[in-house]
Design an enzyme around this catalytic site. Structure first.
Site, short mmCIF file in Angstrom:
data_model
loop_
_atom_site.label_atom_id
_atom_site.label_comp_id
_atom_site.label_asym_id
_atom_site.label_seq_id
_atom_site.Cartn_x
_atom_site.Cartn_y
_atom_site.Cartn_z
N GLU A 105 0.84 -1.21 0.00
CA GLU A 105 0.00 0.00 0.00
C GLU A 105 0.87 1.25 0.00
O GLU A 105 1.93 1.27 0.65
CB GLU A 105 -0.88 0.02 1.25
CG GLU A 105 -2.25 -0.57 1.05
CD GLU A 105 -3.20 0.36 0.30
OE1 GLU A 105 -2.73 1.24 -0.44
OE2 GLU A 105 -4.42 0.19 0.46
N ASP A 106 0.42 2.28 -0.70
CA ASP A 106 1.10 3.58 -0.63
C ASP A 106 0.91 4.17 0.76
O ASP A 106 1.84 4.65 1.39
CB ASP A 106 0.58 4.53 -1.72
CG ASP A 106 -0.94 4.58 -1.80
OD1 ASP A 106 -1.63 3.87 -1.05
OD2 ASP A 106 -1.45 5.35 -2.64
N ASP A 109 -4.82 4.71 5.79
CA ASP A 109 -5.53 5.82 6.41
C ASP A 109 -6.52 5.22 7.42
O ASP A 109 -6.13 4.84 8.52
CB ASP A 109 -6.19 6.57 5.24
CG ASP A 109 -6.83 7.89 5.60
OD1 ASP A 109 -6.15 8.75 6.17
OD2 ASP A 109 -8.01 8.07 5.28
N LYS A 137 -1.21 6.80 8.61
CA LYS A 137 -1.73 7.92 9.41
C LYS A 137 -2.28 7.31 10.70
O LYS A 137 -3.46 6.91 10.76
CB LYS A 137 -2.85 8.63 8.65
CG LYS A 137 -2.39 9.38 7.40
CD LYS A 137 -3.58 10.07 6.73
CE LYS A 137 -3.24 10.65 5.38
NZ LYS A 137 -4.41 11.04 4.59
N ILE A 159 -2.04 14.14 1.41
CA ILE A 159 -0.78 14.30 0.68
C ILE A 159 -0.89 13.82 -0.77
O ILE A 159 -1.76 13.00 -1.10
CB ILE A 159 0.39 13.55 1.39
CG1 ILE A 159 0.03 12.06 1.59
CG2 ILE A 159 0.72 14.17 2.73
CD1 ILE A 159 1.21 11.22 2.01
N ARG A 171 0.41 12.08 -9.10
CA ARG A 171 1.10 10.79 -8.86
C ARG A 171 2.54 10.82 -9.34
O ARG A 171 3.41 10.13 -8.82
CB ARG A 171 0.39 9.66 -9.61
CG ARG A 171 -1.02 9.37 -9.12
CD ARG A 171 -1.49 8.04 -9.71
NE ARG A 171 -2.93 7.84 -9.61
CZ ARG A 171 -3.55 7.37 -8.53
NH1 ARG A 171 -2.87 7.06 -7.46
NH2 ARG A 171 -4.86 7.19 -8.54
P1 IMP Z 1 -8.07 3.72 3.75
O1 IMP Z 1 -8.94 2.67 3.15
O2 IMP Z 1 -8.85 4.78 4.45
O3 IMP Z 1 -6.97 3.14 4.64
O4 IMP Z 1 -7.39 4.51 2.57
C1 IMP Z 1 -6.39 3.95 1.83
C2 IMP Z 1 -6.30 4.51 0.44
O5 IMP Z 1 -6.81 5.85 0.33
C3 IMP Z 1 -4.83 4.62 0.06
O6 IMP Z 1 -4.41 3.44 -0.57
C4 IMP Z 1 -4.80 5.81 -0.86
O7 IMP Z 1 -5.05 5.38 -2.19
C5 IMP Z 1 -5.93 6.67 -0.39
N1 IMP Z 1 -5.41 7.74 0.49
C6 IMP Z 1 -5.44 7.78 1.83
N2 IMP Z 1 -4.88 8.91 2.31
C7 IMP Z 1 -4.47 9.59 1.22
C8 IMP Z 1 -3.78 10.85 1.05
O8 IMP Z 1 -3.42 11.58 1.99
N3 IMP Z 1 -3.53 11.20 -0.24
C9 IMP Z 1 -3.89 10.45 -1.32
N4 IMP Z 1 -4.53 9.27 -1.20
C10 IMP Z 1 -4.80 8.85 0.06
MG MG Z 2 -3.94 3.28 -2.57
#
Ligand code: IMP
Ligand code: MG
Length: 181
Positions: A105-106, A109, A137, A159, A171
């Site tokens: 994963e990048d 969140d 995060k 970000i 990107r």
């Molecule tokens: P989660 O499902 O809330 O953990 O979000 C994960 C996905 O949301 C990541 O793989 C990113 O693609 C996107 N994401 C979360 N935070 C950011 C950010 O700050 N910038 C850009 N994409 C984000």
């Molecule tokens: Mg992602």
């Protein structure tokens, strides 16, 4: 100034230089090498498209053990917020039955994406799923699930850069930028 950029309608300020990102990835690679070098099996790196493309490519170049690359595309973000619904517009590009999968994963969140993907992979027959993320995060992460490999923990700021997008833009930036407003 070069340190401030505009992507769509938002202003971002440089947060992590490419050099700092490369060091973060060196650290993750070391941990993966320690765990997988003599593990006796060939793990699968699963690149979560599109955000993890750059991280996965950089990391795979650093590991010195046999590994395969598989991709999957998910989407959950609209603009700068998570919708909470994880869609899989492109499924696994190869079979992962019986395999150890390192989910790349990048950024993590809320953790919704990783939990949904972990479930998906186990349903598809993966033997083991390890989570490897460039960034986390911690103030937002709400899952009671331990992430195996974390490059760097960052504050709750939106970000862009190094694979991460804002409305699909940004990107290609070599550095990472945080939103200013
Ligand atoms: P989660 O499902 O809330 O953990 O979000 C994960 C996905 O949301 C990541 O793989 C990113 O693609 C996107 N994401 C979360 N935070 C950011 C950010 O700050 N910038 C850009 N994409 C984000
Ligand atoms: Mg992602």
């Amino acid at each position: 100034m070069n340190d401030t950029i505009t992507v769509c309608d938002k202003t971002f300020r440089k947060y992590l230089s490419n050099e700092e990102i490369e060091k973060v990835i060196d650290g993750v690679a070391e941990q993966l090498i320690a765990d997988f070098k003599d593990c006796g099996e060939v793990p699968v790196f699963l690149c979560v498209l599109n955000g993890a493309i750059m991280f996965t490519a950089a990391l795979m170049k650093r590991v010195n053990f046999p590994a395969e690359l598989v991709s999957i595309k998910v989407s959950s973000y609209q603009g700068t917020t998570s919708t909470g619904t994880v869609l899989i517009p492109l499924g696994l590009t190869s079979d992962v039955t019986g395999r150890t999968v390192i989910l790349m994963e990048d950024i993590v969140d809320t953790g919704n994406t990783l939990m949904a993907l972990r479930e998906h992979l186990l349903n598809k027959g993966a033997k083991d799923v390890r989570i490897c993320t460039m960034l986390l995060k911690p103030d937002v992460y709400k899952m009671d699930y331990k992430i195996d490999y974390i490059g760097k923990k960052i504050p709750n700021k939106f970000i862009v850069g190094y694979g991460l997008d804002y409305n699909e833009l940004g990107r290609n930036l070599p550095d990472i930028y945080a939103v200013t407003d």
